[in-house]
Design an enzyme around this catalytic site. Structure first.
Site, PDB file in Angstrom:
ATOM      1  N   HIS A  17      -5.789  -0.642 -13.476  1.00 36.77           N
ATOM      2  CA  HIS A  17      -5.735  -2.095 -13.611  1.00 36.77           C
ATOM      3  C   HIS A  17      -4.701  -2.550 -14.641  1.00 36.77           C
ATOM      4  CE1 HIS A  17      -9.994  -2.937 -11.817  1.00 36.77           C
ATOM      5  NE2 HIS A  17      -9.121  -2.534 -10.925  1.00 36.77           N
ATOM      6  N   LYS A  55     -12.086  -6.819 -12.183  1.00 36.63           N
ATOM      7  CA  LYS A  55     -12.834  -6.300 -13.317  1.00 36.63           C
ATOM      8  C   LYS A  55     -13.276  -4.872 -12.984  1.00 36.63           C
ATOM      9  CE  LYS A  55     -16.612  -6.097 -11.118  1.00 36.63           C
ATOM     10  NZ  LYS A  55     -17.163  -4.743 -10.914  1.00 36.63           N
ATOM     11  N   SER A 109       0.856  -1.179   0.000  1.00 34.52           N
ATOM     12  CA  SER A 109       0.000   0.000   0.000  1.00 34.52           C
ATOM     13  C   SER A 109       0.887   1.222   0.000  1.00 34.52           C
ATOM     14  CB  SER A 109      -0.909   0.016   1.231  1.00 34.52           C
ATOM     15  OG  SER A 109      -1.607   1.250   1.328  1.00 34.52           O
TER      16      SER A 109
END
Length: 328
Positions: free
Chosen positions: A77, A95, A34
């Site tokens: 993504h 997705k 992170s």
């Protein structure tokens, strides 16, 4: 055990995918990355991960990770899936993988070049209820399929939510429009040739918040509506001349409603109900992914399938700009 690295502490990972990995029989949560190292340490502690990183690049460079799960905002993504593949990691990416079908080509090249498994996380395709729907249609249980009808909606007007932020890839079609299309394609093995659509956008967010869609599959038609600003609803119905199949919780099975597939006869006086209590589609997804990454024969949702599904979404967006049909 397959060692998973997680890029970000996103909610879907925390609440669904990481618990599935921890519950799986062939994988462990090995590392969390992170940009907020405190969040990485906290999530690592929760799931027993031995490593926490303050950057995604650090995790990808680590030899303590076999594959990564990417639940970053939609707009990131492809970037990080490509970076992960180039680092030699297997990649399960949330997705929608992309916002345009043609953008997936570089990821396919990176997958092939590095000989890794890369898959878009369509957990529905691993759920036994959808395998049952596919098998019933193939067996002729409803005769000739003529129409598929669907709906997917929820209410979210939080300006801080990525689904309402255009620059992060927000909007109803990218977030939930992919589900009626992918489940119809999965269940029938067919592809649409053209679509019609009406699309409404939020005046403040700029995101698409409502769509009504019609898709021509040749032998049958798919119609569905979806919205990010309507009361919650999920349903998919496959209607043939000898009966119809209704999927009660098609997309968030076990959360929206219990897993239940109903097969009705033509006269609607006989119903066969299939229950799938306890089916954990996220666990089934991550276990199948690991087996495929290890060279097994398990089918995972391929990037080629991602291209086909995204082509439908792209065509819907184009169709929303005019009256009439748009070629997929």
């Amino acid at each position: 055990m397959f060692r998973w690295g997680i890029l970000s502490t996103a909610k879907i990972g925390r609440e669904h995918v990481l618990p599935a990995i921890a519950d799986s029989d062939n994988g462990v949560v090995a590392a969390i990355a992170s940009r907020d190292i405190g969040k990485a340490h906290a999530l690592a502690g929760r799931f027993g991960a031995q490593h926490a990183f303050g950057s995604y690049d650090e995790l990808l460079a680590s030899d303590t990770v076999d594959g990564v799960y990417v639940p970053l905002p939609t707009s990131q993504h492809l970037e990080w899936a490509i970076k992960a593949a180039e680092a030699g990691k297997h990649v399960l990416v949330e997705k929608p993988l992309a916002l345009n079908a043609q953008d997936i080509a570089p990821l396919i090249a990176a997958r092939d070049r590095n000989k890794v498994v890369v898959s878009e996380a369509f957990m529905v395709t691993y759920h036994p209820q959808w395998i049952k729907v596919r098998d019933l249609i193939a067996a002729g249980a409803i005769g000739r399929l003529r129409h598929v009808q669907g709906a997917f909606s929820y209410y979210n007007v939080d300006p801080n939510n990525m689904r309402n932020q255009l620059d992060l890839g927000g909007g109803a079609l990218p977030d939930i429009g992919v589900y009626p299309t992918v489940t119809t394609r999965f269940s029938t093995g067919k592809e649409p040739s053209r679509v019609q659509a009406s699309i409404e956008r939020d005046k403040t967010f700029g995101t698409d918040i409502y769509s009504s869609v019609r898709a021509d599959f040749g032998d049958f038609e798919l119609s569905f509506y979806l919205s990010t600003q309507l009361a919650n609803r999920q349903v998919m119905v496959f209607h043939g001349d000898k009966g119809f199949i209704e999927v009660r919780a098609p997309f968030n099975a076990g959360l929206y409603e219990q897993e239940r597939v109903e097969l009705h006869n033509a006269s609607h006086n006989e119903t066969t109900v299939f229950h799938f209590s306890g089916a954990k589609h996220y666990r089934l997804e991550v276990e199948a992914f690991v087996r495929a990454a290890r060279g097994g024969k398990d089918h995972v949702f391929s990037l080629e399938e991602s291209v086909l599904n995204q082509k439908v979404i792209d065509a819907i967006f184009r169709a929303g700009d005019h009256d009439g049909w748009e070629k997929v």
